[in-house]
Design a protein around this motif. Structure first.
Motif, PDB file in Angstrom:
ATOM      1  N   GLN A  46       0.917  -1.230  -0.077  1.00 21.69           N
ATOM      2  CA  GLN A  46      -0.014  -0.138   0.233  1.00 21.69           C
ATOM      3  C   GLN A  46       0.831   1.361   0.106  1.00 21.69           C
ATOM      4  OE1 GLN A  46      -3.115  -0.076   3.091  1.00 21.69           O
ATOM      5  NE2 GLN A  46      -3.699   2.131   2.513  1.00 21.69           N
ATOM      6  N   SER A  47       0.636   2.248  -0.852  1.00 26.68           N
ATOM      7  CA  SER A  47       1.224   3.519  -1.034  1.00 26.68           C
ATOM      8  C   SER A  47       2.666   3.463  -1.365  1.00 26.68           C
ATOM      9  CB  SER A  47       0.940   4.435   0.246  1.00 26.68           C
ATOM     10  OG  SER A  47      -0.393   4.597   0.300  1.00 26.68           O
ATOM     11  N   GLN A  48       3.110   2.438  -2.113  1.00 27.60           N
ATOM     12  CA  GLN A  48       4.518   2.401  -2.322  1.00 27.60           C
ATOM     13  C   GLN A  48       4.808   2.757  -4.006  1.00 27.60           C
ATOM     14  OE1 GLN A  48       6.724   1.487  -0.288  1.00 27.60           O
ATOM     15  NE2 GLN A  48       5.558   1.046   1.482  1.00 27.60           N
ATOM     16  N   SER A  49       5.827   3.047  -4.154  1.00 30.86           N
ATOM     17  CA  SER A  49       6.350   3.332  -5.572  1.00 30.86           C
ATOM     18  C   SER A  49       6.936   2.143  -6.152  1.00 30.86           C
ATOM     19  CB  SER A  49       7.261   4.602  -5.550  1.00 30.86           C
ATOM     20  OG  SER A  49       8.006   4.560  -6.945  1.00 30.86           O
ATOM     21  N   ILE A  50       6.201   1.500  -7.053  1.00 35.28           N
ATOM     22  CA  ILE A  50       6.505   0.190  -7.758  1.00 35.28           C
ATOM     23  C   ILE A  50       6.364   0.129  -9.027  1.00 35.28           C
ATOM     24  CG2 ILE A  50       6.184  -2.190  -7.779  1.00 35.28           C
ATOM     25  CD1 ILE A  50       5.196  -1.992  -4.687  1.00 35.28           C
TER      26      ILE A  50
END
Length: 75
Positions: A46-50
């Motif tokens: 959740q809410s990560q930069s991937i």
């Protein structure tokens, strides 16, 4: 510039991915979930930069909101 994720950043217990420990990077990573993982718990990414995720054969369940608000995901 490309930074790949090291396995220690994925916390896996008994075939269940329970936590993702993001490291500082300048580039959104590609995550390869290793074989043997059967489940991804709720809100893990959740809410990560991937940039991308590769799922293993045999993955049976992806928890609620596991990828909620992930930005940069293209594949």
């Amino acid at each position: 510039m490309f930074f790949s994720r090291k396995p220690k950043e994925l916390v896996i217990e008994n075939g269940v991915l329970i936590e993702y420990n993001e490291q500082d990077s300048l580039y959104a990573p590609n995550i390869m979930i290793p074989s043997g993982v059967r489940e991804i718990k709720n809100c893990v990414f959740q809410s990560q930069s991937i940039d991308g995720v590769t799922f293993p054969y045999g993955l049976e369940k992806i928890g609620s909101s596991a990828f909620y608000d992930v930005w940069g995901l293209t594949s």
